[in-house]
Motif scaffolding. Structure first.
Motif, PDB file in Angstrom:
ATOM      1  N   THR A 138      30.623   7.132  35.968  1.00 51.73           N
ATOM      2  CA  THR A 138      30.303   5.731  36.162  1.00 51.73           C
ATOM      3  C   THR A 138      31.101   4.935  35.143  1.00 51.73           C
ATOM      4  O   THR A 138      31.777   5.507  34.291  1.00 51.73           O
ATOM      5  N   ARG A 139      31.004   3.634  35.208  1.00 55.47           N
ATOM      6  CA  ARG A 139      31.752   2.793  34.275  1.00 55.47           C
ATOM      7  C   ARG A 139      30.772   1.994  33.418  1.00 55.47           C
ATOM      8  O   ARG A 139      29.929   1.273  33.936  1.00 55.47           O
ATOM      9  N   ALA A 140      30.914   2.140  32.119  1.00 56.37           N
ATOM     10  CA  ALA A 140      30.135   1.348  31.183  1.00 56.37           C
ATOM     11  C   ALA A 140      30.907   0.068  30.884  1.00 56.37           C
ATOM     12  O   ALA A 140      32.135   0.085  30.800  1.00 56.37           O
ATOM     13  N   GLN A 141      30.198  -1.022  30.742  1.00 53.40           N
ATOM     14  CA  GLN A 141      30.859  -2.303  30.472  1.00 53.40           C
ATOM     15  C   GLN A 141      30.088  -3.054  29.390  1.00 53.40           C
ATOM     16  O   GLN A 141      28.862  -3.121  29.421  1.00 53.40           O
ATOM     17  N   SER A 142      30.829  -3.585  28.435  1.00 51.11           N
ATOM     18  CA  SER A 142      30.201  -4.476  27.455  1.00 51.11           C
ATOM     19  C   SER A 142      30.878  -5.839  27.572  1.00 51.11           C
ATOM     20  O   SER A 142      32.074  -5.940  27.848  1.00 51.11           O
ATOM     21  N   ILE A 143      30.073  -6.851  27.379  1.00 49.10           N
ATOM     22  CA  ILE A 143      30.542  -8.228  27.528  1.00 49.10           C
ATOM     23  C   ILE A 143      30.277  -8.957  26.218  1.00 49.10           C
ATOM     24  O   ILE A 143      29.172  -8.896  25.678  1.00 49.10           O
ATOM     25  N   LYS A 144      31.297  -9.632  25.725  1.00 52.17           N
ATOM     26  CA  LYS A 144      31.156 -10.364  24.469  1.00 52.17           C
ATOM     27  C   LYS A 144      31.718 -11.765  24.666  1.00 52.17           C
ATOM     28  O   LYS A 144      32.890 -11.931  24.999  1.00 52.17           O
ATOM     29  N   GLU A 145      30.853 -12.740  24.479  1.00 57.90           N
ATOM     30  CA  GLU A 145      31.317 -14.129  24.563  1.00 57.90           C
ATOM     31  C   GLU A 145      31.974 -14.495  23.245  1.00 57.90           C
ATOM     32  O   GLU A 145      31.438 -14.246  22.168  1.00 57.90           O
TER      33      GLU A 145
END
Length: 156
Positions: A138-145
């Motif tokens: 699967t694909r892990a995703q992190s989001i940072k503004e």
């Protein structure tokens, strides 16, 4: 960031719906259901595959990483033939029937191992278990503004 709950939930829900056999998470403190049932257990979590990628969209930085996991799948029954047949139904789910629904949940099946006997002797009788392992990705995703700079004042 990887959230395991939606992955686990998608597998349990779709495996149950496709095979018609109750599917549970193995080794929980809940009472074991009546036979027959299928139990799944993650034995390897979070093996990184390849390198992480980063990209920007407006003021947001995204980091994505492919993650590989190994899932143990076991069919439990009081009858040997039923255990084997249910293990084959689960195997068929990961090899054919469930491919589309798993892909929709961002899960790819990499490989399944051969089905093998996993019987356990309990006091004077056997609990019939038949199972196999599945490697999934699967694909892990992190989001940072990120804060943006609107103006810069330069004084001489």
């Amino acid at each position: 960031m990887l959230n395991i709950e939606p992955i686990r939930s998608a597998i349990v829900r779709n495996l149950t719906a496709t095979t018609g056999i109750q599917t549970i998470i193995a080794e929980q403190s809940n009472e074991q259901p009546s036979y027959p049932f299928i139990a799944i257990k993650f034995t390897t979590l979070g093996k990184q595959v390849g390198r992480a990628t980063q990209y920007m969209q407006e003021d947001v930085q995204y980091t994505e990483q492919d993650i590989e996991m190994v899932l143990s799948v076991s069919s439990f029954s009081e009858e040997m033939d039923e255990s084997i047949n249910n293990a084959y139904a689960a195997f068929q789910f990961f090899e054919v029937d469930g491919i589309q629904t798993l892909q929709e949940a961002n899960i790819a099946v990499v490989k399944t191992t051969e089905i093998s006997n996993r019987d356990t002797f309990i006091s004077i009788e056997y609990e019939r278990r038949t199972g196999f392992d599945v490697r999934i990705r699967t694909r892990a995703q992190s989001i940072k503004e990120l804060d943006s700079i609107d103006t810069i004042n330069i004084n001489n």
